[in-house]
Scaffold this active site. Structure first.
Site, PDB file in Angstrom:
ATOM      1  N   ASP A  16     -18.336 -12.338 -17.751  1.00 30.45           N
ATOM      2  CA  ASP A  16     -19.447 -11.641 -18.398  1.00 30.45           C
ATOM      3  C   ASP A  16     -19.803 -12.394 -19.670  1.00 30.45           C
ATOM      4  O   ASP A  16     -19.619 -11.898 -20.775  1.00 30.45           O
ATOM      5  CB  ASP A  16     -19.070 -10.197 -18.714  1.00 30.45           C
ATOM      6  CG  ASP A  16     -18.919  -9.346 -17.467  1.00 30.45           C
ATOM      7  OD1 ASP A  16     -18.132  -8.394 -17.509  1.00 30.45           O
ATOM      8  OD2 ASP A  16     -19.577  -9.645 -16.456  1.00 30.45           O
ATOM      9  N   HIS A  41     -27.348  -0.928  -3.151  1.00 31.41           N
ATOM     10  CA  HIS A  41     -27.723   0.447  -2.798  1.00 31.41           C
ATOM     11  C   HIS A  41     -29.212   0.440  -2.466  1.00 31.41           C
ATOM     12  O   HIS A  41     -30.058   0.438  -3.356  1.00 31.41           O
ATOM     13  CB  HIS A  41     -27.435   1.376  -3.972  1.00 31.41           C
ATOM     14  CG  HIS A  41     -27.693   2.815  -3.675  1.00 31.41           C
ATOM     15  ND1 HIS A  41     -27.776   3.763  -4.640  1.00 31.41           N
ATOM     16  CD2 HIS A  41     -27.872   3.481  -2.501  1.00 31.41           C
ATOM     17  CE1 HIS A  41     -28.004   4.955  -4.110  1.00 31.41           C
ATOM     18  NE2 HIS A  41     -28.065   4.791  -2.805  1.00 31.41           N
ATOM     19  N   ASP A  42     -29.512   0.397  -1.172  1.00 32.22           N
ATOM     20  CA  ASP A  42     -30.900   0.313  -0.731  1.00 32.22           C
ATOM     21  C   ASP A  42     -30.954   0.769   0.721  1.00 32.22           C
ATOM     22  O   ASP A  42     -29.955   1.250   1.259  1.00 32.22           O
ATOM     23  CB  ASP A  42     -31.407  -1.136  -0.877  1.00 32.22           C
ATOM     24  CG  ASP A  42     -32.910  -1.217  -1.149  1.00 32.22           C
ATOM     25  OD1 ASP A  42     -33.680  -0.512  -0.467  1.00 32.22           O
ATOM     26  OD2 ASP A  42     -33.307  -1.983  -2.038  1.00 32.22           O
ATOM     27  N   ILE A  43     -32.079   0.572   1.357  1.00 33.06           N
ATOM     28  CA  ILE A  43     -32.175   0.936   2.770  1.00 33.06           C
ATOM     29  C   ILE A  43     -31.269  -0.009   3.572  1.00 33.06           C
ATOM     30  O   ILE A  43     -31.009  -1.137   3.143  1.00 33.06           O
ATOM     31  CB  ILE A  43     -33.634   0.901   3.277  1.00 33.06           C
ATOM     32  CG1 ILE A  43     -34.225  -0.504   3.158  1.00 33.06           C
ATOM     33  CG2 ILE A  43     -34.479   1.936   2.535  1.00 33.06           C
ATOM     34  CD1 ILE A  43     -35.605  -0.651   3.788  1.00 33.06           C
ATOM     35  N   PRO A  44     -30.767   0.446   4.726  1.00 34.55           N
ATOM     36  CA  PRO A  44     -29.802  -0.355   5.484  1.00 34.55           C
ATOM     37  C   PRO A  44     -30.248  -1.787   5.782  1.00 34.55           C
ATOM     38  O   PRO A  44     -29.468  -2.732   5.629  1.00 34.55           O
ATOM     39  CB  PRO A  44     -29.611   0.449   6.776  1.00 34.55           C
ATOM     40  CG  PRO A  44     -29.850   1.861   6.350  1.00 34.55           C
ATOM     41  CD  PRO A  44     -30.957   1.776   5.331  1.00 34.55           C
ATOM     42  N   LYS A  89     -23.259  -4.097  -6.617  1.00 30.91           N
ATOM     43  CA  LYS A  89     -23.562  -2.663  -6.495  1.00 30.91           C
ATOM     44  C   LYS A  89     -24.782  -2.397  -5.596  1.00 30.91           C
ATOM     45  O   LYS A  89     -25.717  -1.712  -5.981  1.00 30.91           O
ATOM     46  CB  LYS A  89     -23.789  -2.056  -7.880  1.00 30.91           C
ATOM     47  CG  LYS A  89     -22.643  -2.249  -8.843  1.00 30.91           C
ATOM     48  CD  LYS A  89     -23.066  -1.821 -10.248  1.00 30.91           C
ATOM     49  CE  LYS A  89     -22.027  -2.166 -11.266  1.00 30.91           C
ATOM     50  NZ  LYS A  89     -22.046  -3.558 -11.699  1.00 30.91           N
TER      51      LYS A  89
END
Length: 142
Positions: free
Chosen positions: A49, A102-105, A100
């Site tokens: 980071d 996170h969305d439509i397949p 991370k």
């Protein structure tokens, strides 16, 4: 390649009753001196980071020979990701992508396909995306 699918909640988080402290002394210009010290028995994840590729490379150089997995997050991936991943792969270093997803397949499937490459030990997806999204991610990672 592993996918992180379990959301940590108060109900399923581990109870930590003790901890271990790991310390690595990094000497400027040592490049690999850490490797001469006793090997760490527990696999550590070290976050990259930092705002520049030069600093990331310095961190990777300083930890040469130590059994670690490097965590590549948004700052590094979006800022200098192609250089960083090429360096990690050239060093045969294990790394995880903390993306991370996170969305439509279909979109998660395409993203995982694009991200899976040599050296990726793990990438993160949000379980809240549902069964179909998780199945698409797992299929793409296979």
């Amino acid at each position: 390649m592993f996918l992180s699918l379990l959301p940590i909640t108060a109900e399923n988080s581990p109870a930590f009753t003790s901890h271990q402290v790991f310390s690595v002394k990094i000497v400027a210009g040592a490049h690999g001196s850490v490797a001469k010290s006793a090997r760490v028995k527990t696999r550590l994840v070290v976050a990259i980071d930092v705002p520049t590729f030069v600093r990331a490379r310095g961190l990777i150089d300083a930890l040469a020979g130590v059994d670690v997995t490097f965590k590549v997050g948004y700052e590094a991936l979006y800022g200098y990701g192609s250089e960083l991943l090429a360096l990690l792969e050239s060093r045969d270093a294990a790394y995880m992508l903390d993306v991370k997803l996170h969305d439509i397949p279909r979109t998660v499937h395409a993203a995982v396909k694009a991200l899976v490459r040599p050296g990726v030990a793990l990438l993160t997806v949000h379980a809240l995306g549902g069964r179909d999204m998780l199945a698409a991610a797992a299929e793409a990672a296979a």
